[in-house]
Structure formats: C-alpha cells, structure tokens
Design an enzyme around this catalytic site. Sequence first.
Site, PDB file in Angstrom:
ATOM      1  N   ASP A   9       9.359 107.040  58.070  1.00  0.00           N
ATOM      2  CA  ASP A   9       9.402 106.613  56.682  1.00  0.00           C
ATOM      3  C   ASP A   9       8.797 107.780  55.877  1.00  0.00           C
ATOM      4  O   ASP A   9       8.072 108.607  56.444  1.00  0.00           O
ATOM      5  CB  ASP A   9       8.556 105.335  56.547  1.00  0.00           C
ATOM      6  CG  ASP A   9       8.359 104.933  55.111  1.00  0.00           C
ATOM      7  OD1 ASP A   9       9.342 104.920  54.355  1.00  0.00           O
ATOM      8  OD2 ASP A   9       7.209 104.629  54.729  1.00  0.00           O
ATOM      9  N   LEU A  10       9.095 107.859  54.593  1.00  0.00           N
ATOM     10  CA  LEU A  10       8.580 108.983  53.795  1.00  0.00           C
ATOM     11  C   LEU A  10       7.270 108.619  53.069  1.00  0.00           C
ATOM     12  O   LEU A  10       6.201 109.161  53.387  1.00  0.00           O
ATOM     13  CB  LEU A  10       9.649 109.410  52.769  1.00  0.00           C
ATOM     14  CG  LEU A  10       9.269 110.512  51.788  1.00  0.00           C
ATOM     15  CD1 LEU A  10       9.024 111.834  52.499  1.00  0.00           C
ATOM     16  CD2 LEU A  10      10.366 110.693  50.724  1.00  0.00           C
ATOM     17  N   ASP A  11       7.386 107.659  52.121  1.00  0.00           N
ATOM     18  CA  ASP A  11       6.228 107.296  51.295  1.00  0.00           C
ATOM     19  C   ASP A  11       5.169 106.599  52.143  1.00  0.00           C
ATOM     20  O   ASP A  11       5.429 105.536  52.699  1.00  0.00           O
ATOM     21  CB  ASP A  11       6.669 106.358  50.159  1.00  0.00           C
ATOM     22  CG  ASP A  11       7.634 107.037  49.194  1.00  0.00           C
ATOM     23  OD1 ASP A  11       7.361 108.166  48.780  1.00  0.00           O
ATOM     24  OD2 ASP A  11       8.663 106.419  48.856  1.00  0.00           O
ATOM     25  N   THR A  17       2.602 108.958  48.329  1.00  0.00           N
ATOM     26  CA  THR A  17       3.168 108.800  46.989  1.00  0.00           C
ATOM     27  C   THR A  17       2.868 107.425  46.391  1.00  0.00           C
ATOM     28  O   THR A  17       3.173 107.201  45.214  1.00  0.00           O
ATOM     29  CB  THR A  17       4.702 108.989  47.033  1.00  0.00           C
ATOM     30  OG1 THR A  17       5.153 108.319  48.192  1.00  0.00           O
ATOM     31  CG2 THR A  17       5.090 110.441  47.076  1.00  0.00           C
ATOM     32  N   LYS A  45       5.048  98.284  48.535  1.00  0.00           N
ATOM     33  CA  LYS A  45       5.249  99.322  49.556  1.00  0.00           C
ATOM     34  C   LYS A  45       6.499  99.045  50.380  1.00  0.00           C
ATOM     35  O   LYS A  45       6.652  97.952  50.927  1.00  0.00           O
ATOM     36  CB  LYS A  45       4.027  99.430  50.471  1.00  0.00           C
ATOM     37  CG  LYS A  45       2.870 100.119  49.791  1.00  0.00           C
ATOM     38  CD  LYS A  45       1.739 100.428  50.755  1.00  0.00           C
ATOM     39  CE  LYS A  45       0.622 101.153  50.026  1.00  0.00           C
ATOM     40  NZ  LYS A  45      -0.593 101.231  50.832  1.00  0.00           N
ATOM     41  N   SER A 114      14.052 106.271  54.596  1.00  0.00           N
ATOM     42  CA  SER A 114      13.254 105.856  53.441  1.00  0.00           C
ATOM     43  C   SER A 114      14.072 105.073  52.439  1.00  0.00           C
ATOM     44  O   SER A 114      15.267 105.323  52.269  1.00  0.00           O
ATOM     45  CB  SER A 114      12.691 107.102  52.744  1.00  0.00           C
ATOM     46  OG  SER A 114      12.150 106.758  51.478  1.00  0.00           O
ATOM     47  N   ALA A 115      13.397 104.144  51.745  1.00  0.00           N
ATOM     48  CA  ALA A 115      14.070 103.373  50.688  1.00  0.00           C
ATOM     49  C   ALA A 115      14.211 104.193  49.415  1.00  0.00           C
ATOM     50  O   ALA A 115      14.970 103.841  48.521  1.00  0.00           O
ATOM     51  CB  ALA A 115      13.251 102.126  50.377  1.00  0.00           C
ATOM     52  N   LYS A 145      14.871  97.499  52.971  1.00  0.00           N
ATOM     53  CA  LYS A 145      14.000  96.964  54.016  1.00  0.00           C
ATOM     54  C   LYS A 145      13.480  95.623  53.512  1.00  0.00           C
ATOM     55  O   LYS A 145      13.230  95.507  52.314  1.00  0.00           O
ATOM     56  CB  LYS A 145      12.809  97.917  54.249  1.00  0.00           C
ATOM     57  CG  LYS A 145      13.229  99.314  54.732  1.00  0.00           C
ATOM     58  CD  LYS A 145      12.025 100.264  54.734  1.00  0.00           C
ATOM     59  CE  LYS A 145      12.464 101.679  55.043  1.00  0.00           C
ATOM     60  NZ  LYS A 145      11.371 102.662  54.989  1.00  0.00           N
ATOM     61  N   GLU A 169       6.044 103.717  60.360  1.00  0.00           N
ATOM     62  CA  GLU A 169       6.087 102.973  59.101  1.00  0.00           C
ATOM     63  C   GLU A 169       4.701 102.552  58.622  1.00  0.00           C
ATOM     64  O   GLU A 169       3.868 102.171  59.420  1.00  0.00           O
ATOM     65  CB  GLU A 169       6.898 101.682  59.309  1.00  0.00           C
ATOM     66  CG  GLU A 169       8.259 101.666  58.706  1.00  0.00           C
ATOM     67  CD  GLU A 169       8.302 101.748  57.183  1.00  0.00           C
ATOM     68  OE1 GLU A 169       7.268 101.583  56.512  1.00  0.00           O
ATOM     69  OE2 GLU A 169       9.389 101.990  56.657  1.00  0.00           O
ATOM     70  N   ASP A 170       4.505 102.582  57.287  1.00  0.00           N
ATOM     71  CA  ASP A 170       3.221 102.129  56.738  1.00  0.00           C
ATOM     72  C   ASP A 170       3.340 100.776  56.041  1.00  0.00           C
ATOM     73  O   ASP A 170       2.325 100.202  55.645  1.00  0.00           O
ATOM     74  CB  ASP A 170       2.674 103.141  55.716  1.00  0.00           C
ATOM     75  CG  ASP A 170       3.507 103.157  54.446  1.00  0.00           C
ATOM     76  OD1 ASP A 170       4.744 103.247  54.552  1.00  0.00           O
ATOM     77  OD2 ASP A 170       2.922 103.062  53.347  1.00  0.00           O
TER      78      ASP A 170
HETATM   79  C1  BG6 Z   1       9.595 103.261  49.123  1.00  0.00           C
HETATM   80  C2  BG6 Z   1       8.250 103.000  48.486  1.00  0.00           C
HETATM   81  O1  BG6 Z   1       9.483 104.285  50.054  1.00  0.00           O
HETATM   82  O2  BG6 Z   1      10.547 103.643  48.119  1.00  0.00           O
HETATM   83  C3  BG6 Z   1       8.396 101.933  47.398  1.00  0.00           C
HETATM   84  O3  BG6 Z   1       7.334 102.558  49.461  1.00  0.00           O
HETATM   85  C4  BG6 Z   1       9.456 102.369  46.387  1.00  0.00           C
HETATM   86  O4  BG6 Z   1       7.160 101.722  46.774  1.00  0.00           O
HETATM   87  C5  BG6 Z   1      10.768 102.665  47.115  1.00  0.00           C
HETATM   88  O5  BG6 Z   1       9.663 101.362  45.403  1.00  0.00           O
HETATM   89  C6  BG6 Z   1      11.861 103.161  46.172  1.00  0.00           C
HETATM   90  O6  BG6 Z   1      11.513 104.417  45.682  1.00  0.00           O
HETATM   91  P1  BG6 Z   1      12.240 105.177  44.505  1.00  0.00           P
HETATM   92  O7  BG6 Z   1      11.688 106.569  44.607  1.00  0.00           O
HETATM   93  O8  BG6 Z   1      13.715 105.135  44.795  1.00  0.00           O
HETATM   94  O9  BG6 Z   1      11.902 104.485  43.230  1.00  0.00           O
HETATM   95 MG    MG Z   2       6.298 103.677  53.179  1.00  0.00          MG
END
Ligand code: BG6
Ligand code: MG
Length: 222
Positions: A9-11, A17, A45, A114-115, A145, A169-170
């Site tokens: 996962d990224l964030d 972030t 998250k 990542s989402a 997710k 994953e966090d």
């Molecule tokens: C996820 C974050 O990785 O991405 C969420 O944990 C965030 O908090 C989601 O809402 C979507 O991110 P973005 O950058 O497309 O607004």
């Molecule tokens: Mg995350």
Amino acid sequence: MWTRACIFDLDGVVVDTAKYHYIAWKRLTDDLDILFTEKDNERLKGVSRMDSLEIILEIGGKQLNISEKMELAAIKNKWYIEYVSRMTPRDILPGTLEFIDVLKKNRIKIALGSASRNTPLILNRIGMNNAFDAVADGNTVSKAKPDPEVFIEAARMVDIETGRCVVFEDALAGIEAALNAGMICIGIGDKNILKDAHMVVKGLYEMDLNKLTALEKRLGYE
Ligand code: BG6
Ligand code: MG
C-alpha cells in the site's frame, strides 16, 4: 520462498501522507462547520476520496447533491496536492528501500496497490516511479478497498497467482481487501488495532526475509 510477489500500500506504508489528508480534510470541514477530529481521520485510512467525503458528511449530518460533493472533493484534492507536491525522497518511510532491495535480490516481484489517484504524483515526488514492477492504483481500478480488486489487479500485472502474494497494509479496509483477495497480509502499525492481519510490524524497517519465511512456515506455506 513461497512468496513470489509483495504488494505495498502507499499511504501509511511507503509514505506518511495521512497527515496531509487530515490537514486538507480539516480545512474543508472547518469551512463547512463540521467538527472533524484526528480520531475521525482514522476512519478515512485506505478509503477512497469520495467515500471519505461521504463519511465526513455523515459525521457532520450534512446532505449534498452529487455536483456539490464533486466540487468539495476537488477542493480538498487541490489542497492535498499542494502539500504532497513538497514531498521529497526524504519522506520515504524508514526501511522501505532496504526491504524492497532485499526482495528484488531474491527475485520476488514488487507491486504497489493503492486507492490513491495521486499515486503517480507521489511516486514521482519521492523518486520511486521506477521502483515497482507494477502499480495498481485509484486510476486503474474502480472498486475501493475492502474490495480486493486493487490487489488482484496488482498480482495480475506482475503475473503471480494471488495465493503467493503478500500485502503490506496500514488500514483496516486494506487488510480486509488483502484477505478478500486470498493473500497473506502483514499489518503496518498497531497490533491491537490491526488484529486481522497475519502478522503486524511497526514499520517496514522491522521487516526482513527471515520474518517472512517464519510467517510462511507458521501459516503452513512452504
Ligand atoms: C488512500 C488513503 O491510500 O487513498 C485514503 O489511505 C485516501 O485516506 C485514498 O482517501 C484516496 O486518495 P486520493 O489521493 O485519491 O484522494
Ligand atoms: Mg494506507
């Protein structure tokens, strides 16, 4: 090694972030007169941008039409982009590059799941746009997710069967997504919160190949 691919996962795993998402949402909720706390932010998250806004509006008891929602999400994202645009390779969380390096040396595929639709921007800012064999993100998949789509897509992109992928994953929604994909899941964070993960570490700096092998063994994969 049973594991053939690791999906990150990224964030919250590669970069922290969540603080920028929080400041940007906070700016918006202040404008909307909604009380939004850091604890509320935990619920966002791993959750997609529009789903995050829905949660926020529910907290504030506000009902808006779709075009108003799109506008608010765009404003929040503009602020978020301002913050993440200042990131540099120094923002990569400790242990990330070292662990990825070990995996690569052991011919394990590396993917991102990542989402976030800002994934390309963030990877570019931190100098990791060529670090992954494949990137599945909010731009390539449509189901958020805990739907497993993003991890299944990442596995498909690196051509490894889902049962031999390990996800890092966090977020609770992300752990659920990994389990729904039939993958091994290693939680990054607090083991009292990330109870469903197969194993939890505080950060990638705690990971090494021995821990991964021991986990495979414990789960009966060898
Ligand atoms: C996820 C974050 O990785 O991405 C969420 O944990 C965030 O908090 C989601 O809402 C979507 O991110 P973005 O950058 O497309 O607004
Ligand atoms: Mg995350």
